[in-house]
Design an enzyme around this catalytic site. Structure first.
Site, PDB file in Angstrom:
ATOM      1  N   SER A 148       1.042  -1.457   0.345  1.00 48.52           N
ATOM      2  CA  SER A 148      -0.164  -0.107  -0.119  1.00 48.52           C
ATOM      3  C   SER A 148       0.694   0.999   0.040  1.00 48.52           C
ATOM      4  CB  SER A 148      -0.425  -0.430   1.442  1.00 48.52           C
ATOM      5  OG  SER A 148      -1.607   1.157   1.383  1.00 48.52           O
ATOM      6  N   TYR A 161      -3.176  -0.377  10.240  1.00 42.80           N
ATOM      7  CA  TYR A 161      -3.046  -0.436   9.022  1.00 42.80           C
ATOM      8  C   TYR A 161      -1.596   0.153   7.957  1.00 42.80           C
ATOM      9  CZ  TYR A 161      -4.209  -0.612   3.778  1.00 42.80           C
ATOM     10  OH  TYR A 161      -4.727  -1.368   2.448  1.00 42.80           O
TER      11      TYR A 161
HETATM   12  P1  NAP Z   1     -11.946  -4.935  -0.138  1.00 41.29           P
HETATM   13  O1  NAP Z   1     -12.928  -4.375  -1.532  1.00 41.29           O
HETATM   14  O2  NAP Z   1     -12.252  -4.907   1.131  1.00 41.29           O
HETATM   15  O3  NAP Z   1     -12.322  -7.271  -0.850  1.00 41.29           O
HETATM   16  C1  NAP Z   1     -11.004  -7.186   1.019  1.00 41.29           C
HETATM   17  C2  NAP Z   1     -10.889  -9.219   0.523  1.00 41.29           C
HETATM   18  O4  NAP Z   1     -10.469  -9.783   0.801  1.00 41.29           O
HETATM   19  C3  NAP Z   1     -12.452  -9.291   0.064  1.00 41.29           C
HETATM   20  O5  NAP Z   1     -12.822 -10.309  -0.173  1.00 41.29           O
HETATM   21  C4  NAP Z   1     -12.992  -9.718   1.925  1.00 41.29           C
HETATM   22  O6  NAP Z   1     -13.295 -11.141   1.854  1.00 41.29           O
HETATM   23  C5  NAP Z   1     -11.501 -10.627   1.922  1.00 41.29           C
HETATM   24  N1  NAP Z   1     -10.015 -10.781   3.013  1.00 41.29           N
HETATM   25  C6  NAP Z   1     -10.833 -10.714   4.620  1.00 41.29           C
HETATM   26  N2  NAP Z   1      -9.854 -10.418   4.850  1.00 41.29           N
HETATM   27  C7  NAP Z   1     -10.135 -12.118   4.763  1.00 41.29           C
HETATM   28  C8  NAP Z   1      -9.682 -13.019   5.653  1.00 41.29           C
HETATM   29  N3  NAP Z   1      -9.458 -13.048   6.795  1.00 41.29           N
HETATM   30  N4  NAP Z   1      -9.147 -14.120   4.682  1.00 41.29           N
HETATM   31  C9  NAP Z   1      -9.371 -14.292   3.703  1.00 41.29           C
HETATM   32  N5  NAP Z   1     -10.304 -12.947   3.325  1.00 41.29           N
HETATM   33  C10 NAP Z   1     -10.050 -12.283   3.396  1.00 41.29           C
HETATM   34  O7  NAP Z   1     -10.308  -4.895  -0.205  1.00 41.29           O
HETATM   35  P2  NAP Z   1      -9.631  -3.614  -1.758  1.00 41.29           P
HETATM   36  O8  NAP Z   1      -9.834  -2.680  -1.816  1.00 41.29           O
HETATM   37  O9  NAP Z   1     -10.184  -5.426  -2.737  1.00 41.29           O
HETATM   38  O10 NAP Z   1      -7.959  -4.526  -1.388  1.00 41.29           O
HETATM   39  C11 NAP Z   1      -7.190  -5.832  -1.381  1.00 41.29           C
HETATM   40  C12 NAP Z   1      -6.056  -5.834  -0.977  1.00 41.29           C
HETATM   41  O11 NAP Z   1      -5.206  -5.123  -1.484  1.00 41.29           O
HETATM   42  C13 NAP Z   1      -5.817  -5.425   0.678  1.00 41.29           C
HETATM   43  O12 NAP Z   1      -4.833  -5.888   1.183  1.00 41.29           O
HETATM   44  C14 NAP Z   1      -5.943  -3.273   0.380  1.00 41.29           C
HETATM   45  O13 NAP Z   1      -5.219  -3.545   1.643  1.00 41.29           O
HETATM   46  C15 NAP Z   1      -5.188  -3.571  -0.534  1.00 41.29           C
HETATM   47  N6  NAP Z   1      -5.071  -2.456  -0.583  1.00 41.29           N
HETATM   48  C16 NAP Z   1      -5.504  -2.033  -1.706  1.00 41.29           C
HETATM   49  C17 NAP Z   1      -5.841   0.004  -1.817  1.00 41.29           C
HETATM   50  C18 NAP Z   1      -7.604   0.625  -2.481  1.00 41.29           C
HETATM   51  O14 NAP Z   1      -6.929   1.761  -2.153  1.00 41.29           O
HETATM   52  N7  NAP Z   1      -8.449  -0.335  -2.271  1.00 41.29           N
HETATM   53  C19 NAP Z   1      -5.315   0.110  -1.880  1.00 41.29           C
HETATM   54  C20 NAP Z   1      -3.376  -0.366  -1.192  1.00 41.29           C
HETATM   55  C21 NAP Z   1      -3.530  -1.903  -1.136  1.00 41.29           C
HETATM   56  P3  NAP Z   1     -15.044 -10.738   2.769  1.00 41.29           P
HETATM   57  O15 NAP Z   1     -15.693 -10.558   1.630  1.00 41.29           O
HETATM   58  O16 NAP Z   1     -14.585 -12.090   3.134  1.00 41.29           O
HETATM   59  O17 NAP Z   1     -14.271  -9.338   3.717  1.00 41.29           O
HETATM   60  C1  GCO Z   2      -7.365   4.991   3.333  1.00 43.30           C
HETATM   61  C2  GCO Z   2      -7.207   4.098   2.410  1.00 43.30           C
HETATM   62  C3  GCO Z   2      -6.000   3.993   1.918  1.00 43.30           C
HETATM   63  C4  GCO Z   2      -5.975   2.877   0.801  1.00 43.30           C
HETATM   64  C5  GCO Z   2      -4.431   1.902   0.560  1.00 43.30           C
HETATM   65  C6  GCO Z   2      -3.616   3.192   0.007  1.00 43.30           C
HETATM   66  O1  GCO Z   2      -7.641   4.552   4.488  1.00 43.30           O
HETATM   67  O2  GCO Z   2      -6.079   6.212   3.148  1.00 43.30           O
HETATM   68  O3  GCO Z   2      -7.854   3.279   2.494  1.00 43.30           O
HETATM   69  O4  GCO Z   2      -5.021   3.440   2.738  1.00 43.30           O
HETATM   70  O5  GCO Z   2      -6.751   1.145   0.718  1.00 43.30           O
HETATM   71  O6  GCO Z   2      -3.767   1.497   1.193  1.00 43.30           O
HETATM   72  O7  GCO Z   2      -3.092   3.113  -0.487  1.00 43.30           O
END
Ligand code: NAP
Ligand code: GCO
Length: 267
Positions: A148, A161
């Site tokens: 992230s 986080y």
């Molecule tokens: P999301 O929409 O919240 O999806 C997260 C997924 O992880 C969901 O399918 C959730 O399943 C699953 N999950 C959560 N806890 C789990 C566990 N203990 N065991 C198995 N599955 C689990 O998140 P996203 O935005 O797609 O993000 C995916 C990844 O990218 C995460 O690691 C997040 O930190 C990272 N990320 C996101 C962003 C962003 O801006 N969106 C940016 C940087 C990094 P459930 O449906 O069961 O909850």
């Molecule tokens: C927040 C956001 C971020 C993004 C991502 C950025 O609350 O600042 O959720 O954490 O998810 O991780 O890279």
């Protein structure tokens, strides 16, 4: 060996993407499938896995779904053994599953802190530990940890986080250091602000129909002047999952529209 576009293909490879029913994980899995990989994914409930199977089937992808929580070491090891028997040993692991809790640190309980660290950092550790022995055996493997911007920066309310994602950056470098000699590459993808359910609260329209203040902030802070979409992560994921990146190890590839490089537009 002269470069060949086949280096980006994943035919014959088994890719396990955690938490890939929707969001970033789903789009990464979709791209890996497009490049030829067999897709395996998990979620915490059978209903979620069934929904995931339907989502993949709609795209013509015959995925394999397993029910387990990435923090449950016994369940993870049992699932990886089943995957090995039923699909094949895991060639590519994408540690995507993750949560966030946005709570001011002084108000955050230790239980909330532990849950975020457990899922976002200990989960990837458990998953990597489960698939590494077969990768060592094969002298080949790819691990991609979804880090992230918070692997580099802090911000209010996301202490657990940021600590987890900062730790995940260093776990990535450590797996590279410890297992690189077995032709195993462990890299990270650091998404910027991506439009998924996880960030939906930060993009909610205001009562007067205006953009959420945080939404406006991200637009001003991002040279691309937009939120990312999960699709933006597809190419980088295929690259890091393929032979094209065999000499890239311990690297965090930020896919953030330039936000980490930019001081931000003058208000
Ligand atoms: P999301 O929409 O919240 O999806 C997260 C997924 O992880 C969901 O399918 C959730 O399943 C699953 N999950 C959560 N806890 C789990 C566990 N203990 N065991 C198995 N599955 C689990 O998140 P996203 O935005 O797609 O993000 C995916 C990844 O990218 C995460 O690691 C997040 O930190 C990272 N990320 C996101 C962003 C962003 O801006 N969106 C940016 C940087 C990094 P459930 O449906 O069961 O909850
Ligand atoms: C927040 C956001 C971020 C993004 C991502 C950025 O609350 O600042 O959720 O954490 O998810 O991780 O890279």
């Amino acid at each position: 060996m002269a470069f060949d576009m086949k280096n980006f293909r994943l035919d014959g490879k088994v890719a396990l993407v955690t938490g890939a029913v929707y969001g970033i994980g789903f789009e990464i899995a979709r791209a890996l499938a497009e490049a030829g990989a067999t897709i395996v994914f998990n979620d915490r409930t059978q209903d979620a896995v069934d929904q995931g199977l339907a989502n993949y089937k709609e795209l013509g992808i015959q995925a394999h779904g397993y029910v387990f929580d990435v923090t449950d070491e016994e369940a993870v090891n049992a699932a990886v053994a089943r995957i090995n028997d039923e699909v094949g040993s895991v060639d590519i692991l994408v540690n995507n599953a993750g949560i966030i809790k946005r709570i001011p640190m002084v108000e955050m309980s230790a239980a909330d802190w532990r849950q975020v660290i457990d899922i976002d950092l200990t989960g990837p550790f458990i998953m990597a530990k489960a698939v590494l022995p077969a990768m060592i055996e094969k002298n080949s493997g790819k691990i991609i940890n979804i880090c992230s911007m918070m692997s580099e920066l802090g911000r209010e309310t996301v202490s657990a986080y940021a600590a987890a994602k900062g730790g995940l950056k260093m776990l990535t470098r450590n797996i590279c250091s410890e297992y690189g000699e077995y032709n195993i590459q462990c890299n990270g993808i650091g998404p910027g602000y991506i439009a998924t359910p996880q960030t939906a609260p930060l993009r909610e329209k205001q009562a007067d129909g205006s953009r959420h203040p945080f939404d406006q902030f991200i637009i001003a802070k991002t040279p691309a002047a937009r939120w990312g979409t999960p699709d933006d992560l597809a190419g980088p994921a295929v690259f890091l999952a393929s032979e094209a990146s065999d000499f890239v190890n311990g690297h965090i590839l930020y896919v953030d529209g330039g936000i980490l490089a930019y001081i931000g537009k003058q208000p």
